[in-house]
Design a protein around this motif. Structure first.
Motif, PDB file in Angstrom:
ATOM      1  N   TYR A  81       0.817  -1.215   0.000  1.00 54.66           N
ATOM      2  CA  TYR A  81       0.000   0.000   0.000  1.00 54.66           C
ATOM      3  C   TYR A  81       0.846   1.259   0.000  1.00 54.66           C
ATOM      4  O   TYR A  81       0.498   2.240  -0.646  1.00 54.66           O
ATOM      5  CB  TYR A  81      -1.009  -0.029   1.159  1.00 54.66           C
ATOM      6  N   GLN A  84       1.875   1.816  -3.527  1.00 51.21           N
ATOM      7  CA  GLN A  84       0.773   2.265  -4.390  1.00 51.21           C
ATOM      8  C   GLN A  84       0.396   3.715  -4.109  1.00 51.21           C
ATOM      9  O   GLN A  84       0.117   4.486  -5.023  1.00 51.21           O
ATOM     10  CB  GLN A  84      -0.437   1.351  -4.207  1.00 51.21           C
ATOM     11  N   LYS A  88       1.075   7.316  -6.683  1.00 52.55           N
ATOM     12  CA  LYS A  88       0.016   8.184  -7.199  1.00 52.55           C
ATOM     13  C   LYS A  88       0.136   9.616  -6.689  1.00 52.55           C
ATOM     14  O   LYS A  88      -0.734  10.438  -6.946  1.00 52.55           O
ATOM     15  CB  LYS A  88      -1.351   7.634  -6.775  1.00 52.55           C
TER      16      LYS A  88
ATOM     17  N   ASP B 273      -8.819   7.451  -8.627  1.00 48.69           N
ATOM     18  CA  ASP B 273      -7.751   6.465  -8.736  1.00 48.69           C
ATOM     19  C   ASP B 273      -7.004   6.344  -7.407  1.00 48.69           C
ATOM     20  O   ASP B 273      -6.761   5.250  -6.913  1.00 48.69           O
ATOM     21  CB  ASP B 273      -6.794   6.902  -9.855  1.00 48.69           C
ATOM     22  N   ARG B 274      -6.645   7.490  -6.822  1.00 51.57           N
ATOM     23  CA  ARG B 274      -5.933   7.476  -5.539  1.00 51.57           C
ATOM     24  C   ARG B 274      -6.811   6.873  -4.446  1.00 51.57           C
ATOM     25  O   ARG B 274      -6.368   6.034  -3.664  1.00 51.57           O
ATOM     26  CB  ARG B 274      -5.523   8.895  -5.145  1.00 51.57           C
ATOM     27  N   LEU B 277      -7.130   3.110  -4.003  1.00 54.45           N
ATOM     28  CA  LEU B 277      -6.064   2.322  -3.389  1.00 54.45           C
ATOM     29  C   LEU B 277      -6.559   1.640  -2.132  1.00 54.45           C
ATOM     30  O   LEU B 277      -6.405   0.437  -1.956  1.00 54.45           O
ATOM     31  CB  LEU B 277      -4.877   3.226  -3.028  1.00 54.45           C
ATOM     32  N   PHE B 278      -7.158   2.427  -1.239  1.00 51.57           N
ATOM     33  CA  PHE B 278      -7.638   1.822   0.001  1.00 51.57           C
ATOM     34  C   PHE B 278      -9.005   1.199  -0.181  1.00 51.57           C
ATOM     35  O   PHE B 278      -9.370   0.270   0.506  1.00 51.57           O
ATOM     36  CB  PHE B 278      -7.647   2.849   1.134  1.00 51.57           C
TER      37      PHE B 278
END
Lengths: 376, 376
Positions: A81, A84, A88, B273-274, B277-278
């Motif tokens: 994580y 990632q 971004k 998009d960001r 992630l979570f």
């Protein structure tokens, strides 16, 4: 812990150490990266318990925008994580510890909070007291690894064969790998009086060969009884060694050849590649090599199901008996030919019970042995 | 059968039709390509019984080195091995039938014999008698497919939703795809008086969008009760249609919006998009969108295990109620935003039980519906 770092540098560092993180780990702490901020540097550490990678980013006076440390401290956060999220973001990233084992990342109006784990529990890298240290040019090391690594055994039956044997004696450094059907050997010289013999796992050397931290110049090896460390300018890679005695390969090298062929390497490689098409449909990737009238080499393979392929190439020169028919594993031949950079290659045959010897035309910095395949 | 063909042309043709070959087929004949040589052309045919691709290479008077036909005939050979062999050859390839269902390939001193199968047993392409034929610009068709294809259902529970609904009436052509949680619609105009309504499998349209045989100009569609054919200059793609009634989607489109936001598409896409992630660590990829004081949009997501991420973006303009909090599937939002080429996007909210409507700012050539995720 609190620091401000440029996105590009931090992202690269996370990628560098993430190579040591196993996606299959059962231990949550090993799925993380340990970030430690000191007065003058940050260090990232990741491990899968066999392989450990550490990356250090120093504070650099000339380039204060790269990294600025506000408070020291450490935390462990998920490698996946963290990678990632950082990927971004862009520009400067402000990272600070909040609450227990939690960090906040701030960048361009974006805020992320990430849960972490207690950094005390993260396994420290191996201690290298009493290690032998060897300095050598990275390009030499990379060449020797590239010329041998592919030949290690993929089977766990004899664990010692799944690694590459590194040997140093009287300034002669060598790498050897074998799966007992083929062998690759490569050597170089090193300015060191140490004597070393150890077996390094495939994964560690594979990662070493991908290090982008260095393009020329020297690297350092530290070797203890159980560990080896590879030190590059900002990255250190630690690996557990494989226990056990590596077989003595000296006796396997055929002393006298019945026939030695000199061949155009590129043509041979293309021919073996084509013949491998049908060979791969059969077991053992069997390819037949046959010398025709001492002048030409016929390369062919067949599969009862799909068909057969054959081609004839000119031999550059031949020494010894002009009759030769031998069946080899096409994949082993391809691997060896890919490792040889020179334009011409020598192929020596010493009888159906002895391995074929494949060498570049140069000073003998590397050679490859390939056992013929017995055909019924 | 005997012909001489240039390697590059033959290799491209094999690749084009091989897309219809399934690697998992249980029927040996379907793992092959049927090659037919006629007086003035060769044709390659491959099928997995749902999808069939045919490629025709004509003899061209100006370029006799491309293809030269010596004897007509046909054979079926393994698509995989034929492709691999041809890839490794170069220049002119001389192909001729030898013995029963066997071919010989000769090129630059390399000879390969390939076993084949009886071409009589190869299933012929569907017959398109009584078909409706429609001519339309390839680029229009490609755009409509691209804007909808991603939204088909991946589940087999309702087979009709695994395809894209093509509809033509009064010169209005449209594509619709939905998995019942999100829907994508795109339309264009076509110069045709035909009326058509059919559901085309994902795989067929996916292959159509990859055809490199054409970059602009017209393509042709032939539609029967059970089949559709897409005709490009040298390639024809035949597909079985999906049976069943496609749901009427007209009623799903919200008529009046409570709130309509105009947003910068690129910024929104990056934010989603960001946040994804979570979100992807949780079920349903839940992302929360919240309008702040009618001026800004907050995008956030969280995972109990890993952490949370939040960012705030300026709204270009807002119409209607300035209070809005809605949870959506981040993947669905990303897919829709990727399909929209324009710089700004309109997001309309009509209540928690109605789908969100996402549109480009243009003439309404496409729209996307996304059902809000119910939160506990």
């Amino acid at each position: 812990m609190e620091f401000i770092i440029e996105q590009g540098i931090f992202h690269q560092a996370i990628q560098d150490v993430s190579r040591a993180v196993s996606s299959k780990t059962l231990s949550p702490i090993l799925s993380g990266i340990k970030i430690t901020a000191d007065k003058d540097k940050i260090a990232l550490l990741a491990t899968n318990s066999d392989l450990t990678i550490e990356k250090v980013i120093p504070v650099c006076c000339q380039q204060s925008h790269r990294l600025q440390i506000i408070h020291s401290g450490s935390v462990v956060v998920s490698a996946r994580y963290l990678g990632q999220v950082i990927k971004k973001l862009s520009g400067e990233i402000h990272i600070k510890g909040i609450a227990l084992n939690k960090i906040k990342l701030i960048s361009n109006g974006i805020e992320a909070n990430m849960n972490g784990l207690d950094s005390i529990e993260f396994p420290p890298p191996p201690i290298l007291d009493d290690s032998k240290d060897i300095s050598m040019p990275f390009l030499d090391f990379k060449r020797m690894v590239k010329q041998t690594l592919f030949a290690v055994s993929k089977s766990d039956t004899r664990p010692v064969l799944t690694g590459v044997h590194l040997s140093l004696e009287n300034g002669r450094f060598s790498c050897t790998a074998t799966n007992s059907h083929r062998l690759a050997f490569s050597r170089g010289t090193v300015d060191s009086k140490e004597t070393v013999s150890c077996v390094v796992p495939f994964a560690a050397l594979n990662e070493c060969s991908k290090v982008t931290d260095i393009d020329h110049g020297n690297m350092k090896l530290y070797i203890t009884k159980q560990y080896i460390a590879f030190q590059f300018p900002s990255i250190t890679l630690f690996s557990r060694l494989i226990e056990g005695n590596y077989p003595n390969v000296e006796s396997l090298i055929p002393k006298e050849a019945r026939t030695t062929l000199t061949l155009n390497k590129e043509l041979l490689k293309q021919g073996i590649d084509r013949a491998s098409l049908f060979a791969s449909a059969s077991d053992n990737n069997k390819i037949l090599l046959e010398v025709i009238e001492g002048l030409q080499l016929k390369i062919c393979s067949s599969s009862t199901e799909y068909g057969e392929i054959a081609e004839v190439q000119d031999i550059v020169s031949l020494n010894g008996e002009s009759e030769l028919t031998v069946t080899v594993d096409g994949n082993f031949m391809m691997d060896a030919l890919k490792a040889i950079g020179e334009d011409e290659v020598q192929l020596s045959y010493s009888g159906s019970m002895k391995p074929l010897l494949l060498q570049a035309m140069d000073s003998g910095m590397q050679f490859h042995l390939i056992s013929p395949v017995r055909t019924a």
